[in-house]
Structure formats: C-alpha cells, structure tokens
Design a protein around this motif. Structure first.
Motif, short mmCIF file in Angstrom:
data_model
loop_
_atom_site.label_atom_id
_atom_site.label_comp_id
_atom_site.label_asym_id
_atom_site.label_seq_id
_atom_site.Cartn_x
_atom_site.Cartn_y
_atom_site.Cartn_z
N TRP A 1 1.08 -2.38 4.18
CA TRP A 1 0.83 -3.27 5.30
C TRP A 1 1.48 -2.67 6.55
O TRP A 1 2.52 -2.00 6.45
CB TRP A 1 1.41 -4.66 5.05
CG TRP A 1 0.64 -5.46 4.04
CD1 TRP A 1 0.87 -5.52 2.70
CD2 TRP A 1 -0.47 -6.31 4.29
NE1 TRP A 1 -0.04 -6.35 2.09
CE2 TRP A 1 -0.88 -6.86 3.05
CE3 TRP A 1 -1.17 -6.68 5.44
CZ2 TRP A 1 -1.95 -7.73 2.93
CZ3 TRP A 1 -2.23 -7.55 5.32
CH2 TRP A 1 -2.62 -8.08 4.08
N GLN A 2 0.87 -2.90 7.69
CA GLN A 2 1.40 -2.35 8.93
C GLN A 2 1.14 -3.33 10.07
O GLN A 2 0.17 -4.10 10.04
CB GLN A 2 0.75 -1.00 9.24
CG GLN A 2 1.34 -0.26 10.43
CD GLN A 2 0.78 1.14 10.59
OE1 GLN A 2 0.50 1.81 9.59
NE2 GLN A 2 0.60 1.57 11.82
N ASP A 3 2.02 -3.29 11.05
CA ASP A 3 1.85 -4.13 12.24
C ASP A 3 0.44 -3.95 12.80
O ASP A 3 -0.02 -2.83 13.01
CB ASP A 3 2.89 -3.73 13.29
CG ASP A 3 2.70 -4.49 14.60
OD1 ASP A 3 2.73 -5.72 14.58
OD2 ASP A 3 2.49 -3.80 15.63
N LEU B 1 5.78 -5.00 7.35
CA LEU B 1 4.89 -4.53 8.42
C LEU B 1 5.46 -3.33 9.18
O LEU B 1 4.80 -2.80 10.07
CB LEU B 1 4.62 -5.67 9.41
CG LEU B 1 3.87 -6.88 8.84
CD1 LEU B 1 3.67 -7.93 9.93
CD2 LEU B 1 2.54 -6.47 8.26
N GLY B 2 6.67 -2.92 8.82
CA GLY B 2 7.27 -1.76 9.48
C GLY B 2 7.80 -2.07 10.86
O GLY B 2 7.93 -1.16 11.69
N VAL C 1 10.60 1.58 3.95
CA VAL C 1 9.14 1.76 3.89
C VAL C 1 8.63 1.14 2.59
O VAL C 1 9.06 1.52 1.50
CB VAL C 1 8.75 3.25 3.94
CG1 VAL C 1 7.24 3.41 3.86
CG2 VAL C 1 9.30 3.88 5.21
N VAL C 2 7.75 0.16 2.71
CA VAL C 2 7.21 -0.53 1.54
C VAL C 2 5.75 -0.14 1.39
O VAL C 2 4.92 -0.47 2.25
CB VAL C 2 7.34 -2.06 1.68
CG1 VAL C 2 6.76 -2.75 0.46
CG2 VAL C 2 8.80 -2.46 1.87
N LYS C 3 5.42 0.57 0.34
CA LYS C 3 4.03 0.98 0.13
C LYS C 3 3.80 1.32 -1.34
O LYS C 3 4.74 1.57 -2.10
CB LYS C 3 3.66 2.19 0.99
CG LYS C 3 4.38 3.48 0.61
CD LYS C 3 3.73 4.69 1.25
CE LYS C 3 3.87 4.69 2.74
NZ LYS C 3 3.33 5.93 3.35
N TRP C 4 2.54 1.30 -1.73
CA TRP C 4 2.10 1.82 -3.03
C TRP C 4 1.63 3.24 -2.79
O TRP C 4 0.67 3.46 -2.06
CB TRP C 4 0.95 0.99 -3.60
CG TRP C 4 1.34 -0.32 -4.19
CD1 TRP C 4 1.41 -1.52 -3.56
CD2 TRP C 4 1.68 -0.57 -5.55
NE1 TRP C 4 1.79 -2.51 -4.42
CE2 TRP C 4 1.96 -1.95 -5.67
CE3 TRP C 4 1.78 0.23 -6.69
CZ2 TRP C 4 2.32 -2.54 -6.86
CZ3 TRP C 4 2.15 -0.36 -7.88
CH2 TRP C 4 2.42 -1.72 -7.97
N LYS C 5 2.31 4.20 -3.40
CA LYS C 5 1.92 5.59 -3.19
C LYS C 5 0.99 6.12 -4.27
O LYS C 5 -0.05 6.69 -3.98
CB LYS C 5 3.16 6.48 -3.10
CG LYS C 5 2.83 7.93 -2.74
CD LYS C 5 4.07 8.77 -2.63
CE LYS C 5 3.70 10.21 -2.27
NZ LYS C 5 4.89 11.10 -2.24
#
Length: 619
Positions: A388-390, A345-346, A357-361
């Motif tokens: 996903w983010q807070d 969630l950052g 940083v966890v993401k699909w780019k």
C-alpha cells in the motif's frame, strides 16, 4: 486415485446409459458399425478423467472462514527497512490439528478394497476364458485355413467362434452344415479377426474390472459385445440382397443355443439380441450422408457425460483463511490505528526515527488470485510484489486505475514491471480477493485483536494498492542461500515450464514419512532413495510434488555422509517446490543422502534426481 475412479465411472456410466436407452434407434439410423464405434468411444470415458472447468453447486464467488486461529504469530515486530516475508515460517500447530487425521486411513482402506475387487474380477474373467480355451482346443481337428487363420472343429462348442489373441483360431461346432452356411459362418468370424474385436473386448473386460463396483460397467461390457455383432452383421450384409440376408439370419438362428466366456467372439447370443440383430440385418443399408450427424451426436453424448461428471465433482473453493489463500496486510497491535495506517502507506511520522517498509515481496498466487501457501497447494500463476502507498505519490508516479470492490472505489497503481498486467483477470481477482477477505478478517486471540475493517477502510480511502512487479512462471528464479561448506541451496515453485535433461533418478513416487521428532538439524527421519555422489558440476534436485492437510510441510535435510555433517536443512519444506543443492569445492565427490520427516506420519509424493547444472532450462 479415488476421485479419478469416481469421475471416470460416472462419465462412462452416463454415456453407457445414453447408448443403451437409445440403442435401437441409434443402431437403426446410423448403422451397426457407427454404434460399435460409439460404444468403444464411451469406454474411454471410463479411463480418462476429462473435466470441464465448472463451478461447484451451489456456487459461491468467495467464502471466508472467520475466527480462524489464535494468531500469536503477529507478535513479531517488523524490523526497520525489512520486507514482510511472502509466507510465514511455519503455520501454528493449532492450524494443523483436525486436518485430515482420519481421511488418509479411509482412503487407504477404500483403495485396498478396490484393489482386491479389481484382482478378483479380472482373474475371474481371465481364468474362465483360459479354462474354456483349454477345454475347447484340447479336442479339436484341423479342417482348413482362411488366410492366416486356422479353422478347426470341436465337439465342445455349439456355435462358430473366434478364440485366441496372438494365434487365433476359428472354431466350428461338430455339426452338419451345408457349404453356404459354412462359408458365411467362417467369414463372420474372419471379420471379427480383422476388426480386432478380441482385443477390444479385452479392453472392455479390463475396464469392467477396474470399475467392478459400478453396475454400469458390466452393462457397458455386454453392450460392446452386442455392438460388435451389429458391426459384423452390417459388414457381412452390406452387398446382400433381401433373400441373402434372410439366409444369413437363418444361419445365425441355427446356432442360437449357447453362451461362452466374455472374451470369445461367438456368432450367436441371447434371444433379445437375436431379434434386434435380425431387424437391423433386414433394414436397408445406412446412407452415407448420415455420417456427419452421427459423429456430431456421438460427440454430444460424450460432452454431456463429461459435463455431468464435471458438475458432480466440481470442487467448491476452500474457505479463505490466513493459511489457506488469504492475503493479509501487516498490523502492529502495539501501535494505534493511525500509526499503522501511516506506516503501511509509507507516510513518515515525526515520532519515528526509522521508516518501516510493509510489503509482500515473494508472494505467489494461483489462477484464482489466492495466495499459494500451506493449505492452498495449487500451481502458481504469478509471483507478485505488492504494498500500500500514499495515494498522492502513487497516482502521480505510476499507471493507475480504479476498481469497485465491496461498494468502494479502490485505486490500484502499477509499477513499470507490472503495468503489462493492468487488465489481467488473475491480478484483478487477487486484488478483490485480498480486500474482501481483509474486510471480513477476524482473529480469536484477544492479544492481537483490532478493528481490521476500519484499518482497511482507511487504507482504501487514503492509499493506493500498489503492484510493483508481476513475474510469470517462466521467469521464476531460485532463492539461493549459502551452505556451511561453501555450497549453494535454492528453492523455487514447481511449474509446467520446468525441465531438466539428463536426470539420474534417485527416488520417485509416494513415501510414508515418520512423524517429525524433536531435533535441531533434520537428521532424524527417513532416508529417501539411495545415497549418491555429487561430481563436479552436478546438482541434486528434490521435487516435493504433493502433501496433505495433515502434513502440509515436511522436514527436508541433506546429509554429507563423507564428513557426517548436515549440509543443509529445510525445516518446513512446502509442497509444490523444487529444492536444489550444489556442493562447493570442498563438497565435490562426497556421498550424500536425503532425510525427510513429516509433521505427522503421512504419505507424500516426491522425486529426487541429480543432473548437470547447465542442463536446467525453462521450456
């Protein structure tokens, strides 16, 4: 190829069955010419694989495959400020085991059997026709001319017929016949010539040969021959009175004693056909106001046939797995559940010195919202960037909405580059598909087991599913990398919008690749096409159009023959991608070759060509 044969065979069979069962009623109500047109139209269903987008029976909205693979790939630790790549470097070897190892051999065997049957059936028809034609025309005598057609008499035939394609002749039997009957017989055959019936019958014969294994294709061939006689009879008698129709029927009956090869147009045929023809001849002519309803009925028959074929051959969606359409969120099993939730969630952690940083780019999805990957090789609908983010920060700074998924309220936030797709059905399918899949996801590797459902519940509860960017296929761009010699190599998914003008072909078609051997640079494999020279401003493109589950990726290398060095190597080139290479200044005017190999020995479909870089465009 096999699916095309079966789909078209079923659609054509259903249409043919309708037309045969309702033959007397349809021809009687709408006329012989309408029925002939309907029969010819049904032949098209034996050729064109028309299909409606219908769900498979029984239909399932989503299917999951649990206990998929030993997920040892998750041992990799995410580096600080790194993006999780859109696709794993290569699927595990255990995923490939058992996929399609037998199907290719069966397919090849079935195609070989079909090809033999096709050749034998077509040769039987053509050989029979040409031998009969040679026999007839060997002993004939010219007796007249009707417009461009020669009329000849031959003792080898017992009824009038039209024979030949490019220079057809009307052949009359060597029997006594009065002038009126002679004129009607010649005009009958002349109408066959004007209607191009010989060519239509040739088409029917070719279709029957393609579908030689289907008994309905033989029925369709016979029905076309019968229907074309109905059409000629209707044309002949449309202005005749009852007495003249009777005389015309008697003329047909006079010659009713023979048969001949399928490609000939002859005036008479079997007893049942004659009875149906006489009934139609003596009926009152069809009314013109039935034309619309007749066309509508023909369309309905064709639609019903295509629909039935579509339902039978509708493909059920493949089970979602990590390597077949399933989208997963990275989880570090070396950390606790709370640490993973905060990291995803950052949310900064007091114990972490750097933020991950966890993401699909670079995530490509299909029209069903599934990830494009090794075992889901479909055309991409969008490229997306998700994370996903807070919830508090996401809701405050972005456009958002709430979706109900699996009984839970999921907050979805859209960045500036994605807000236009807020209500896009493909995007909504992607969100639902990912969350439902992750709620059910499991792994059999105990080293990386964790409570994925609890993880997802926390993300849904405390976070927002953020879509930062959505890119349409028209805007897909190459992912470029620098090569050793200063050139550029790039890759992007193939779409319907890709167009290159001025291609110089090197290879196009199917190729049987050898099994990938242990090498470090891709030099061991099969050369694809011929060697080629890249002049200033030229680029080579490699379109990997189709692979199989047996070999979802291939090794693809570009060798500089001039220097003997490997210019670039794609160790896991994926299906549905275009790979390009443009040499640097030191590589211009060099000779190159493409080398490829597969994970297993397998057949793939690809195309290789060169072009001027400036000519590439999006259509």
């Amino acid at each position: 190829m096999i699916k095309w044969l079966l789909m078209t065979s079923l659609a054509g069979s259903v249409s043919t069955l309708f037309l045969i069962l309702l033959k007397a009623r349809l021809a009687g109500k709408y006329g012989g010419r309408w029925y002939y047109g309907a029969c010819l139209s049904s032949l098209l269903l034996f050729i064109f694989p028309l299909q409606f987008p219908v769900p498979a029976l029984p239909s399932h909205s989503m299917t999951f495959e649990k206990n998929i693979v030993e997920d040892s790939a998750k041992g990799a630790v995410v580096q600080k400020d790194e993006m999780i790549p859109g696709q794993p470097a290569n699927p595990l070897a255990k995923v490939n085991e058992g996929y399609g190892s037998l199907s290719l051999g069966i397919d090849q065997w079935l195609l070989s059997l079909w090809a033999c049957g096709f050749i034998v059936t077509l040769c039987r028809y053509l050989l029979g026709y040409f031998l009969y034609k040679r026999k007839v025309l060997r002993e004939h005598k010219w007796i007249g001319k009707v417009e461009k057609l020669d009329v000849v008499v031959c003792g080898k035939v017992s009824s009038p017929m039209l024979i030949g394609f490019w220079k057809p002749k009307i052949v009359m039997p060597n029997v006594k016949i009065d002038r009126t009957d002679y004129k009607m017989a010649v005009r009958h055959e002349w109408i066959h010539y004007r209607q191009k019936d010989a060519w239509f019958k040739l088409l029917a014969v070719c279709i029957n040969s393609v579908h030689w294994f289907n008994p309905f294709s033989y029925m369709a061939l016979a029905n076309v021959g019968e229907a074309c006689e109905y059409a000629v009879d209707e044309k002949m008698t449309q202005h005749m009175k009852a007495v003249e129709k009777k005389r015309y029927s008697e003329m047909i009956l006079q010659f009713a004693a023979n048969t001949s090869p399928a490609l000939n147009n002859h005036l008479v045929d079997h007893k049942k056909l004659l009875i149906r023809r006489f009934r139609l001849i003596m009926k009152k002519n069809s009314e013109s106001d039935k034309a619309f309803s007749g066309i509508l009925l023909a369309v309905m028959i064709g639609t019903a046939s295509v629909f039935i074929s579509s339902v039978v051959f509708a493909e059920a969606p493949k089970p979602l797995t990590e390597y077949s359409g399933g989208i997963t969120t990275y989880y570090n099993t070396a950390q606790t559940l709370e640490q993973n939730v905060q990291s995803t969630l950052g949310i900064p952690s007091p114990t972490e010195k750097t933020r991950v940083v966890v993401k699909w780019k670079d995530l490509y999805i299909d029209k069903e919202g599934r990830k494009i990957d090794y075992f889901n090789r479909t055309e991409p609908a969008y490229k997306v960037e998700i994370k996903w983010q807070d919830k508090g920060s996401a809701v405050a700074s972005m456009t958002n909405k709430t979706m109900s998924i699996g009984g839970q309220a999921v907050t979805v936030a859209f960045g500036d580059k994605a807000v236009a797709y807020k209500n896009d059905p493909v995007i909504e399918k992607m969100i639902g598909s990912q969350i439902m899949f992750e709620m059910n996801y499991q792994t059999t590797d105990r080293r990386f087991m964790y409570d994925h459902k609890a993880f997802m519940n926390e993300l849904v509860k405390r976070g927002a599913y953020v879509i930062e960017e959505v890119v349409a296929p028209q805007q897909f761009a190459y992912d470029f990398r620098q090569t050793k010699a200063g050139g550029q190599a790039g890759a992007k998914p193939l779409t319907a919008y890709d167009m290159v003008e001025g291609q110089a072909p090197i290879f196009k078609g199917n190729v049987l690749l050898p099994k990938q051997l242990d090498d470090n640079d891709g030099s061991k494999g099969l050369q694809i096409g011929h060697s080629f020279v890249l002049k200033p401003g030229e680029t080579v493109a490699i379109d990997l159009k189709e692979t199989t589950d047996k070999t979802p990726t291939i090794s693809l290398a570009i060798l500089d023959e001039t220097t003997g060095e490997m210019t670039y190597w794609y160790p896991a080139a994926a299906s549905g991608y275009r790979f390009i290479f443009t040499p640097g200044q030191n590589g211009v005017n060099h000779t190159y070759q493409i080398i490829a190999s597969g994970e297993q020995q397998d057949t793939v479909k690809m195309e290789v060509f060169t072009y001027q870089l400036k000519t590439e465009m999006a259509k």
